[in-house]
Every structure is written in C-alpha cells, then in structure tokens.
Design a protein around this motif. Sequence first.
Motif, PDB file in Angstrom:
ATOM      1  N   ALA A 106       0.838  -1.205   0.000  1.00  0.00           N
ATOM      2  CA  ALA A 106       0.000   0.000   0.000  1.00  0.00           C
ATOM      3  C   ALA A 106       0.869   1.249   0.000  1.00  0.00           C
ATOM      4  N   LEU A 107       1.933   1.241  -0.791  1.00  0.00           N
ATOM      5  CA  LEU A 107       2.853   2.369  -0.806  1.00  0.00           C
ATOM      6  C   LEU A 107       2.277   3.596  -1.508  1.00  0.00           C
ATOM      7  N   GLY A 108       1.228   3.409  -2.282  1.00  0.00           N
ATOM      8  CA  GLY A 108       0.525   4.564  -2.839  1.00  0.00           C
ATOM      9  C   GLY A 108       1.263   5.260  -3.956  1.00  0.00           C
ATOM     10  N   SER A 109       1.178   6.586  -3.975  1.00  0.00           N
ATOM     11  CA  SER A 109       1.695   7.349  -5.100  1.00  0.00           C
ATOM     12  C   SER A 109       2.249   8.688  -4.640  1.00  0.00           C
ATOM     13  N   GLY A 110       3.002   9.322  -5.522  1.00  0.00           N
ATOM     14  CA  GLY A 110       3.507  10.672  -5.297  1.00  0.00           C
ATOM     15  C   GLY A 110       3.114  11.546  -6.470  1.00  0.00           C
ATOM     16  N   TRP A 111       3.668  12.744  -6.515  1.00  0.00           N
ATOM     17  CA  TRP A 111       3.274  13.643  -7.593  1.00  0.00           C
ATOM     18  C   TRP A 111       3.921  13.218  -8.901  1.00  0.00           C
ATOM     19  N   ASP A 112       3.273  13.549  -9.991  1.00  0.00           N
ATOM     20  CA  ASP A 112       3.740  13.192 -11.329  1.00  0.00           C
ATOM     21  C   ASP A 112       4.097  14.475 -12.070  1.00  0.00           C
ATOM     22  N   THR A 113       5.384  14.687 -12.305  1.00  0.00           N
ATOM     23  CA  THR A 113       5.826  15.901 -13.003  1.00  0.00           C
ATOM     24  C   THR A 113       5.667  15.787 -14.509  1.00  0.00           C
ATOM     25  N   HIS A 114       5.395  14.567 -15.000  1.00  0.00           N
ATOM     26  CA  HIS A 114       5.300  14.323 -16.438  1.00  0.00           C
ATOM     27  C   HIS A 114       6.567  14.780 -17.172  1.00  0.00           C
ATOM     28  N   ASP A 115       7.670  14.835 -16.435  1.00  0.00           N
ATOM     29  CA  ASP A 115       8.971  15.235 -16.999  1.00  0.00           C
ATOM     30  C   ASP A 115       8.935  16.628 -17.636  1.00  0.00           C
ATOM     31  N   VAL A 116       8.034  17.473 -17.170  1.00  0.00           N
ATOM     32  CA  VAL A 116       7.990  18.857 -17.668  1.00  0.00           C
ATOM     33  C   VAL A 116       9.198  19.610 -17.110  1.00  0.00           C
ATOM     34  N   PRO A 117      10.013  20.225 -17.945  1.00  0.00           N
ATOM     35  CA  PRO A 117      11.230  20.896 -17.484  1.00  0.00           C
ATOM     36  C   PRO A 117      10.951  21.929 -16.386  1.00  0.00           C
ATOM     37  N   GLY A 118      11.765  21.873 -15.342  1.00  0.00           N
ATOM     38  CA  GLY A 118      11.679  22.847 -14.264  1.00  0.00           C
ATOM     39  C   GLY A 118      10.692  22.519 -13.169  1.00  0.00           C
ATOM     40  N   THR A 119       9.843  21.518 -13.392  1.00  0.00           N
ATOM     41  CA  THR A 119       8.810  21.226 -12.397  1.00  0.00           C
ATOM     42  C   THR A 119       9.415  20.742 -11.083  1.00  0.00           C
ATOM     43  N   ALA A 120      10.290  19.765 -11.153  1.00  0.00           N
ATOM     44  CA  ALA A 120      10.885  19.217  -9.933  1.00  0.00           C
ATOM     45  C   ALA A 120      11.675  20.271  -9.160  1.00  0.00           C
ATOM     46  N   GLU A 121      12.293  21.207  -9.875  1.00  0.00           N
ATOM     47  CA  GLU A 121      13.124  22.220  -9.228  1.00  0.00           C
ATOM     48  C   GLU A 121      12.319  23.388  -8.666  1.00  0.00           C
ATOM     49  N   HIS A 122      11.246  23.774  -9.341  1.00  0.00           N
ATOM     50  CA  HIS A 122      10.581  25.032  -8.992  1.00  0.00           C
ATOM     51  C   HIS A 122       9.138  24.901  -8.515  1.00  0.00           C
ATOM     52  N   ALA A 229       4.936  33.474  -8.809  1.00  0.00           N
ATOM     53  CA  ALA A 229       5.882  33.464  -7.697  1.00  0.00           C
ATOM     54  C   ALA A 229       5.901  32.089  -7.044  1.00  0.00           C
ATOM     55  N   VAL A 230       4.758  31.414  -7.107  1.00  0.00           N
ATOM     56  CA  VAL A 230       4.634  30.036  -6.622  1.00  0.00           C
ATOM     57  C   VAL A 230       3.831  29.247  -7.645  1.00  0.00           C
ATOM     58  N   THR A 231       4.347  28.059  -8.010  1.00  0.00           N
ATOM     59  CA  THR A 231       3.626  27.145  -8.894  1.00  0.00           C
ATOM     60  C   THR A 231       3.265  25.897  -8.107  1.00  0.00           C
ATOM     61  N   VAL A 232       1.993  25.541  -8.137  1.00  0.00           N
ATOM     62  CA  VAL A 232       1.511  24.333  -7.464  1.00  0.00           C
ATOM     63  C   VAL A 232       1.159  23.329  -8.549  1.00  0.00           C
ATOM     64  N   TRP A 233       1.824  22.157  -8.528  1.00  0.00           N
ATOM     65  CA  TRP A 233       1.673  21.171  -9.608  1.00  0.00           C
ATOM     66  C   TRP A 233       0.721  20.067  -9.162  1.00  0.00           C
ATOM     67  N   THR A 234      -0.431  19.945  -9.837  1.00  0.00           N
ATOM     68  CA  THR A 234      -1.460  18.967  -9.446  1.00  0.00           C
ATOM     69  C   THR A 234      -1.976  18.191 -10.648  1.00  0.00           C
ATOM     70  N   THR A 235      -1.076  17.782 -11.536  1.00  0.00           N
ATOM     71  CA  THR A 235      -1.521  17.167 -12.793  1.00  0.00           C
ATOM     72  C   THR A 235      -1.678  15.653 -12.715  1.00  0.00           C
ATOM     73  N   GLY A 236      -1.717  15.106 -11.521  1.00  0.00           N
ATOM     74  CA  GLY A 236      -1.903  13.669 -11.398  1.00  0.00           C
ATOM     75  C   GLY A 236      -0.858  13.064 -10.478  1.00  0.00           C
ATOM     76  N   PHE A 237      -0.973  11.743 -10.286  1.00  0.00           N
ATOM     77  CA  PHE A 237      -0.099  11.032  -9.363  1.00  0.00           C
ATOM     78  C   PHE A 237       0.650   9.926 -10.081  1.00  0.00           C
ATOM     79  N   ALA A 238       1.871   9.682  -9.629  1.00  0.00           N
ATOM     80  CA  ALA A 238       2.700   8.604 -10.168  1.00  0.00           C
ATOM     81  C   ALA A 238       2.879   7.534  -9.099  1.00  0.00           C
ATOM     82  N   VAL A 239       2.772   6.275  -9.493  1.00  0.00           N
ATOM     83  CA  VAL A 239       2.868   5.166  -8.549  1.00  0.00           C
ATOM     84  C   VAL A 239       4.289   5.055  -8.006  1.00  0.00           C
ATOM     85  N   HIS A 240       4.398   4.661  -6.752  1.00  0.00           N
ATOM     86  CA  HIS A 240       5.703   4.426  -6.141  1.00  0.00           C
ATOM     87  C   HIS A 240       6.482   3.419  -6.989  1.00  0.00           C
TER      88      HIS A 240
END
Length: 397
Positions: A106-122, A229-240
């Motif tokens: 039941a490890l669930g999921s985390g956020w899915d950046t869809h490999d969009v540049p800059g998402t993980a960093e910003h 100034a702040v980006t909130v990324w909510t485009t879905g979840f990626a499985v562990h």
Amino acid sequence: MQHRIIVIGAGYTGAVAAGRLARRLHREDVAITLVNAEPDFAERVRLHQLAVGQDLRPRPFRRMFAGTGVALRLAKVTGVDVDRRTVAVTGADGDEELEYDSLVYALGSGWDTHDVPGTAEHAHDLAGRPGALRLRERLAGLGAGQPVVVVGGGLTGLEAAAEIAEARPDLDVALAARGGLGDWLSPAGRRHVRKVFDGLGITVHEHTAVSGVDADRVATADGTFVPAAVTVWTTGFAVHPIARASTLEVTGTGQIVVDGTMRSVSHPDVYAIGDAAMAMGPGDKPLRMSCATGIPAAWQAADSLAARLTGGKLPDAPLRYFNQCISLGRKEGLIQYVTADDRAVRAALTGRFAALYKELVCKGAAWSVANPTLGMPSRRRRIAQERTRTVPATESA
C-alpha cells in the motif's frame, strides 16, 4: 506458530487493512507489522488545507493501533523481493530485511511531473505532507499581489486553487487546465465551479498545456508565459517505483495487477491496494486513484486474506463509485453524483450543504482508519494450522 503479515504504507488503505486484519484474525496466530516512514496518519484529502496554514488534528499511529496487536515499524521501505518474501527497510537502526508470509502493498503514489522541465526544481506538490508543509511555508512568505499558479484542472487542482484564493484573497491566484474548467462534471457542476472561481477572483487559463516551469513563471505550449511566484503542480499522481523494480506483474504505469480480491495475479501471497493497484471496476474500467475506492479495496483485501487463511468465504463486494466530493474553500463545495463507473450524471449538490457534506466525508474517512470494521463487532478467527509458521519472538512481539 504465527503467520507473518507485513503491510507497507500507512495511508488510508494500508492503515485500514492492517487494523481490519487485526480484528479478523486471532492474535495468537498472526504477527501484523505496519511499516511507515512517519509516525502520524496524514489526511491526504486535507493537504490543501494544511498548505494554506490550517492546523490538522494529529493522529499518531501508536494511539490509533494501541491494543490491536498491530506492530508499528517506523522505517522507509527501500525494496521488495517478492520471490524471497522480504521487505528491505531503512530505519533508526539502519538497513534491515523483514521476512513475511503475506504482504499487503500500500505504498501509494507521489506527484507526477510528467517530466515537464523545471517542475521538480521550482514547483510545489500536494501529494504528501512534506510537500504540503513546504508549500505552506512558501505561501506564508508571499506578499500581497504575488501571483500563484495552480497547474492541473482535476479534483486536486480545483480544491487547491479555491483554498488558496479563499485563505489569501490578497494573492493573484490562477488555474491552468489542459481542458475546460471542470469539463468532466455535469452542466450544473461546471456552472457552480465557475461561479465560485469568479467570486474568489481566480483567473482560469483553459485549454492550456504547461510546457515548463521557472522560478517566477510558467511557460505554455503556445509560447506564452504566466507569472508565478509560486507554482503548485497537481496534474496527477505517479505510482511508487518499488513495485516496478520487483518481479510482480505490473502495468505500464507501475501499478500491480490484481484480481477481484486485490490479490496479485503473479504472486498470490501479495495483495495490493489503493493507488498501487490496477483493479477493474464496473464496465470493466480501471479504478482511478482515489480515496473513494481505496478504502473499500482495503476492506476487500483484508477480508480476502483473512478468509483464505481461516478457510472462510471470500467476499464478493463490487467496487463502484457514488459521487465525487470537491471542496471549494471552507464555505463552498460540489458533490457531483456519478454512475457506478464514475461518469457524471445531471444531479449535483452545491453550496454550503455540499461543503458540509464534503467535511463529513473527510471526517468519516479518517474515522474509518481508526475503526476499520466501522464500529461493528468482529470475531477473530483462528488460522488453519497448515497456514502458520514459527517466527522469532522479536518479530511477534
């Protein structure tokens, strides 16, 4: 002689499964261990509230499972060897392997950046408590008039945008959606979301694909930029990713393929629940990642495992949808009624009654974690002798 059951992940599904198994099986026959990296239960459906500065009720696992026989192991799961029946963990005492006879994944999921540049960093995420707390700190430091962009027009995106705009009316909040605003909802549902967003002053960028994230803006596929100034990324979840690294049969997205009892089709001693599982629902459609089906799936898995160990009757409760509950701040909400396979119907509840309904759903979900049999008396059954095995006393304590 005890059957060793390890449950990895203590979100809604893992915590419910562990508690329900403890109430279904005789304590002398099983050693149930719940492995989780954090000592408290996180209400994932309320993380947008946490992000805007609201304090959530603490729910420590040790209090939740006191007297049940469930042993809590605070550690991070680093790997699963389903052929050797071991779980690799890292905790306060370093690296270790835990052996099991049955595993509930039941490890669930985390956020899915869809490999969009800059998402993980910003960008910031709302997939877990650490991300929500980081966003909370960042929002608290923003001055009046600063722009906030929520990327993603699904349930999480709608809730996050509305919560931020209501809590911080001094900020310039925008939502970027790949499709139309609430385009999966009924006409009444779409009208209500738009009315609430207009009232909160949220700017909506519809049919807008975000192609990059910078520290102070997001780039769209058509070459324009939206200040952020702040980006909130909510485009879905990626499985562990741990399941994909094992020999379990998984889908292309890394979800574990299970049968109707939530049992792995490749390894019968493994059950998968929640976001980690690829389970089929009404109309032979895959169940989406949601609390709505995650908790019933946990009931199904726990009851199925208990039945197989005790020689009882397997449960036959189909998993289905009833509604989608959306909070739009603390004063507004939307309850979109749906078909069994999750398609919107015309009926929808809106306004303050919908907000109250959603609040009751959130409270009920948290209550069900501590009360996995929903307050009904439960008989602990004995395991058939051939199902048990001897375990060291340290594991069964």
